[in-house]
Design a protein around this motif. Structure first.
Motif, PDB file in Angstrom:
ATOM      1  N   ASP A 231      10.224  55.010  54.374  1.00 34.99           N
ATOM      2  CA  ASP A 231       9.193  53.993  54.580  1.00 34.99           C
ATOM      3  C   ASP A 231       8.136  54.404  55.600  1.00 34.99           C
ATOM      4  OD1 ASP A 231      10.702  53.686  56.890  1.00 34.99           O
ATOM      5  OD2 ASP A 231      10.755  51.507  56.782  1.00 34.99           O
ATOM      6  N   SER A 232       8.166  55.665  56.020  1.00 33.93           N
ATOM      7  CA  SER A 232       7.112  56.146  56.919  1.00 33.93           C
ATOM      8  C   SER A 232       5.887  56.627  56.133  1.00 33.93           C
ATOM      9  CB  SER A 232       7.639  57.274  57.817  1.00 33.93           C
ATOM     10  OG  SER A 232       7.951  58.418  57.033  1.00 33.93           O
TER      11      SER A 232
ATOM     12  N   HIS B 201      20.296  49.846  64.399  1.00 35.95           N
ATOM     13  CA  HIS B 201      19.498  50.234  63.238  1.00 35.95           C
ATOM     14  C   HIS B 201      18.614  49.116  62.715  1.00 35.95           C
ATOM     15  CE1 HIS B 201      23.095  52.927  62.930  1.00 35.95           C
ATOM     16  NE2 HIS B 201      22.124  53.799  62.828  1.00 35.95           N
ATOM     17  N   THR B 202      17.526  49.532  62.106  1.00 32.92           N
ATOM     18  CA  THR B 202      16.741  48.687  61.217  1.00 32.92           C
ATOM     19  C   THR B 202      17.041  49.219  59.823  1.00 32.92           C
ATOM     20  OG1 THR B 202      14.993  48.290  62.831  1.00 32.92           O
ATOM     21  CG2 THR B 202      14.404  48.024  60.509  1.00 32.92           C
ATOM     22  N   TRP B 203      17.669  48.377  58.985  1.00 34.68           N
ATOM     23  CA  TRP B 203      18.097  48.793  57.651  1.00 34.68           C
ATOM     24  C   TRP B 203      16.970  48.512  56.659  1.00 34.68           C
ATOM     25  CZ3 TRP B 203      22.233  51.714  57.457  1.00 34.68           C
ATOM     26  CH2 TRP B 203      23.133  51.632  58.520  1.00 34.68           C
ATOM     27  N   THR B 204      16.398  49.602  56.098  1.00 38.89           N
ATOM     28  CA  THR B 204      15.241  49.483  55.216  1.00 38.89           C
ATOM     29  C   THR B 204      15.660  49.379  53.753  1.00 38.89           C
ATOM     30  OG1 THR B 204      14.968  51.885  55.093  1.00 38.89           O
ATOM     31  CG2 THR B 204      13.756  50.717  56.839  1.00 38.89           C
TER      32      THR B 204
ATOM     33  N   GLU C  13      18.607  43.966  60.679  1.00 41.55           N
ATOM     34  CA  GLU C  13      18.549  44.747  61.919  1.00 41.55           C
ATOM     35  C   GLU C  13      19.792  44.433  62.730  1.00 41.55           C
ATOM     36  OE1 GLU C  13      13.837  45.266  62.834  1.00 41.55           O
ATOM     37  OE2 GLU C  13      14.793  43.469  63.629  1.00 41.55           O
TER      38      GLU C  13
ATOM     39  N   ARG D  64      15.428  50.933  67.795  1.00 41.80           N
ATOM     40  CA  ARG D  64      16.348  51.025  66.659  1.00 41.80           C
ATOM     41  C   ARG D  64      15.958  52.207  65.772  1.00 41.80           C
ATOM     42  NH1 ARG D  64      15.173  45.273  66.584  1.00 41.80           N
ATOM     43  NH2 ARG D  64      17.034  44.149  67.234  1.00 41.80           N
ATOM     44  N   THR D  65      16.955  52.838  65.171  1.00 43.46           N
ATOM     45  CA  THR D  65      16.734  53.900  64.204  1.00 43.46           C
ATOM     46  C   THR D  65      16.565  53.269  62.832  1.00 43.46           C
ATOM     47  OG1 THR D  65      18.165  55.371  65.484  1.00 43.46           O
ATOM     48  CG2 THR D  65      17.743  55.988  63.190  1.00 43.46           C
ATOM     49  N   ARG D  66      15.524  53.673  62.114  1.00 44.50           N
ATOM     50  CA  ARG D  66      15.311  53.153  60.754  1.00 44.50           C
ATOM     51  C   ARG D  66      16.193  53.931  59.792  1.00 44.50           C
ATOM     52  NH1 ARG D  66      11.289  49.608  60.686  1.00 44.50           N
ATOM     53  NH2 ARG D  66      10.796  49.765  58.471  1.00 44.50           N
ATOM     54  N   ARG D  67      16.984  53.201  59.010  1.00 43.69           N
ATOM     55  CA  ARG D  67      17.904  53.821  58.057  1.00 43.69           C
ATOM     56  C   ARG D  67      17.809  53.100  56.730  1.00 43.69           C
ATOM     57  NH1 ARG D  67      23.129  55.974  60.204  1.00 43.69           N
ATOM     58  NH2 ARG D  67      23.152  56.709  58.085  1.00 43.69           N
TER      59      ARG D  67
ATOM     60  N   VAL E 195      12.557  45.359  55.003  1.00 41.28           N
ATOM     61  CA  VAL E 195      13.668  45.429  55.946  1.00 41.28           C
ATOM     62  C   VAL E 195      14.722  44.442  55.473  1.00 41.28           C
ATOM     63  CG1 VAL E 195      14.398  44.957  58.319  1.00 41.28           C
ATOM     64  CG2 VAL E 195      12.242  46.150  57.883  1.00 41.28           C
TER      65      VAL E 195
END
Length: 157
Positions: free
Chosen positions: A16-17, A138-141, A134, A3-6, A131
């Motif tokens: 969040d990285s 995507h993983t919605w942050t 998901e 999943r893309t983190r968004r 989070v």
């Protein structure tokens, strides 16, 4: 498939990285009157007493604040809110946090596992990455509030 983190809302918090201790909510400050806004304001100063002529600059907000109020969400919201009726409902804790340096209160969910019984008005909390949801792509942050560990509070005293 990974999943893309968004972010749920772009430019409201750092990516969040970054290391957790560097994670921040992002607001804006008017250079003319020093008012701070969150959610951010990118067009004009919302302070009616501002003399004008300033610019809005992005600023990271305080990483810690104090619980101003809190409650729990024990039921699935009715329409028009979107929620999957097939998914089991997970209660959550909602926290209003006073950021003294910015003279504002910011609302957000508590970190997973934090219940209303873990909080009291005045409890020191810190912002952490979270989070919201998901899906297949995507993983919605977002951000969460978490009580500051007792040993961390004692170190600061």
């Amino acid at each position: 498939m990974a999943r893309t983190r968004r972010p749920v809302v772009a430019r409201w918090f750092t990516d969040d990285s970054v290391p957790e201790e560097e994670f921040r909510l992002l607001g804006t400050r008017c250079t003319a009157c020093a008012s701070v806004f969150f959610p951010r304001e990118d067009d004009w100063c919302r302070n009616p007493g501002c003399p004008g002529g300033g610019e809005l600059a992005e600023v990271p907000l305080s990483p810690r604040g104090r619980v101003w109020s809190y409650t729990d969400g024990r039921y699935r919201p009715p329409a028009p809110y979107v929620s999957d009726p097939e998914a089991p409902w997970e209660p959550y804790t909602l926290v209003a946090v006073e950021l003294a340096a910015e003279a504002m209160v910011v609302l957000g969910q508590a970190a997973p596992g934090v219940r209303p019984a873990d909080l009291a008005v005045g409890t020191e909390v810190e912002v952490v990455p979270g989070v919201l949801n998901e899906d297949d792509v995507h993983t919605w942050t977002t951000w969460n509030w978490r009580p500051v560990a007792r040993d961390e509070r004692e170190e600061r005293s």
